[in-house]
Structure formats: structure tokens, C-alpha cells
Design an enzyme around this catalytic site. Sequence first.
Site, mmCIF file in Angstrom:
data_model
loop_
_atom_site.group_PDB
_atom_site.id
_atom_site.type_symbol
_atom_site.label_atom_id
_atom_site.label_comp_id
_atom_site.label_asym_id
_atom_site.label_seq_id
_atom_site.Cartn_x
_atom_site.Cartn_y
_atom_site.Cartn_z
ATOM 1 N N GLU A 130 0.831 -1.212 0.000
ATOM 2 C CA GLU A 130 0.000 0.000 0.000
ATOM 3 C C GLU A 130 0.865 1.262 0.000
ATOM 4 O O GLU A 130 0.541 2.255 -0.633
ATOM 5 C CB GLU A 130 -0.926 0.007 1.227
ATOM 6 N N THR A 183 -5.261 7.026 -5.596
ATOM 7 C CA THR A 183 -5.396 7.239 -4.147
ATOM 8 C C THR A 183 -4.532 8.419 -3.704
ATOM 9 O O THR A 183 -4.955 9.240 -2.894
ATOM 10 C CB THR A 183 -5.009 5.950 -3.380
#
Length: 309
Positions: A130, A183
Site C-alpha cells: 500500500e 489514491t
Amino acid sequence: MTTKSLKVFAPATVANLSCGFDVLGCCLDTVGDEMVIALTQDPNVTITKIEGADLPLETHKNVAGVAVEALLRQYDQNIGATIEIYKKIKAGSGIGSSAASSAGAVWAVNYLLGRPFTKQQLVSFAMEGEKLASGNAHADNVAPALFGGFTLVRSYHPLDIIKLNTPKDIVMTIIHPQIEVKTSDSRSVIKNKISLQKAIQQWGNVGGFVAGLCTNDYQLIGRSLEDVIIEPLRSILIPEFEKVKNIALEKGALGCGISGSGPSIFALSKGLQVAKNVAEGIDHVYKKTGLEFDIHVSKINTEGVKIIL
Ligand code: HSE
């Protein structure tokens, strides 16, 4: 040389769930990637195949690659792995595409090694993926992908993941407009400081949401699906967000909000039929935009990553 291999389903996930930015998430049942992982005596991690997406094969640029490297570094036994990725979840869709790859890969490697690590440790390895994907090691997608069901990141330092109850009739409707929202971009619109008044509202909702899940109180879950901090800033990046939310609530959804960092929008409903009605309503609204989109109706996957044949 390959020693053992495994094929897994790596599920999509919905992070934030409106009130719980970076702390709440849940795991979907019918949407996800497939991966084939093998252990090797050659102590390197190699991405041997990626289908369905244009993603880097270089290990240090691939989220699954860096996550598995983190695990094998800790294992420290001169073992390597090969990874094949069959992407079904589009990157930048807001339903945990990078998390599925990182979580699926570390889960499978851990399984093949005889499960030396706990799920919480797997979350910390998958968070490396991530970090590579968005510049931030958030755990609210990888935790539900690995634990299944609904999860709460009670704390990041130290990492403390709590698996929550899944009320049996809860069903998710997801619309994915075919536009990409990174993101990292979606995080850049968020303010670093918030007012105490908004914080009070938000933590009241997080508490309410968790209590609603634990007591199977669907109305409380619905009332708590409110985001006074992030949604007002991010929703402008999503075409027709307000119209989708309004129709979802009109069709009986308990609540509706941005899935992760968007552009997908989720709605939670009580019962499959309501979730399908919500999907129909959203379909009607979105067809008018001329944008391409997918809609999924999914139960909650309480298991997380799983072996497929
Ligand atoms: N909590 C993360 C965010 C999830 O909203 O940026 C990204 O899917």
C-alpha cells in the site's frame, strides 16, 4: 526450482465505510483477483505473469512483490517466490486493487510456508504494498482482505486490527464509474486539520457503526454511515455522487458513501433484494451520464483471501 504452488482468490475491499477514514473496511465476496503463488529455492521474488492490467513486473515496483519481499526478509530462510497475477479489479477503482494483490500474495506465501505469521503480521507486510501504491501505508483495505468481514484498525502504532461482527443480512452494492482516481491524488485534497466539532461527529459515527455491527442493529449502522470530514472534499471528484447517494437511500439503502478513495461508490443494504433495487436505481441514474460503469452486488466475504482450485 519451484517447490509448492497455490491458487488464491484475492478479494476486493471497501475502505473507510464513510465515517472510518483509514480505520474501517470490509471484504467483498464476488469481486476479486486470482493469483498463483509458488515457493522457490532461488531466494528471489519474481513476478512471472500479469494478466488483465498494465502493471510493473519488476518486483520492487510491484505491490505484491514488495509485500512478499517484506515477509521473506522477516522469515530469513533463503526462500523465494514466483507470483502470477490475474487482475479483475481495476487499478484506481477505489475497491482495493493494490490491497488485493499485496494481501493475496502474502497470504499464499504464508500458507505455503506452514503459516509462520499471524494475520496481523501479514497485514503489516501487505501494508508495504500500500505504501508503494499510494505513498501511505494504510491498512483499511489489506486488513479486511486478510481477516475477512468488517475490520477496524484500532491503532497503527502499534498495529492493532480488530475483526468485527458481520450482520448476516448485510449486502453491498458498488458502482464503479470507469474513470481512474489515484489514491495519492484523492488523499491530496484532504485537509490535515479538522475542527473539534467535526471530530466529535465523526468519532460518534465510528462508535455507532461498530456498535451497530456488533448488535446487528441495521438502523444504527445506517445512521452511522455519515462522513462530515472527507466526503465533502472528495465527492467533487466523482461524477453524480449526490444523485447516486440520493437514489440509493430512496431505494432503501441503509447508507451510501465513497468507497475508499473513489471513484467507486458503495451502498449497504439489509437483504439481497434491497441491494438489487439500489443497483437498479443507480444504474438508471448513471446511464444518463454517458460514462462507462460497472455495478456489483456482493455479500460480505467473512473469510478473506481463500484457496481456489
Ligand atoms: N483509507 C484510504 C483512503 C483507502 O481513503 O485514502 C484507499 O482505498
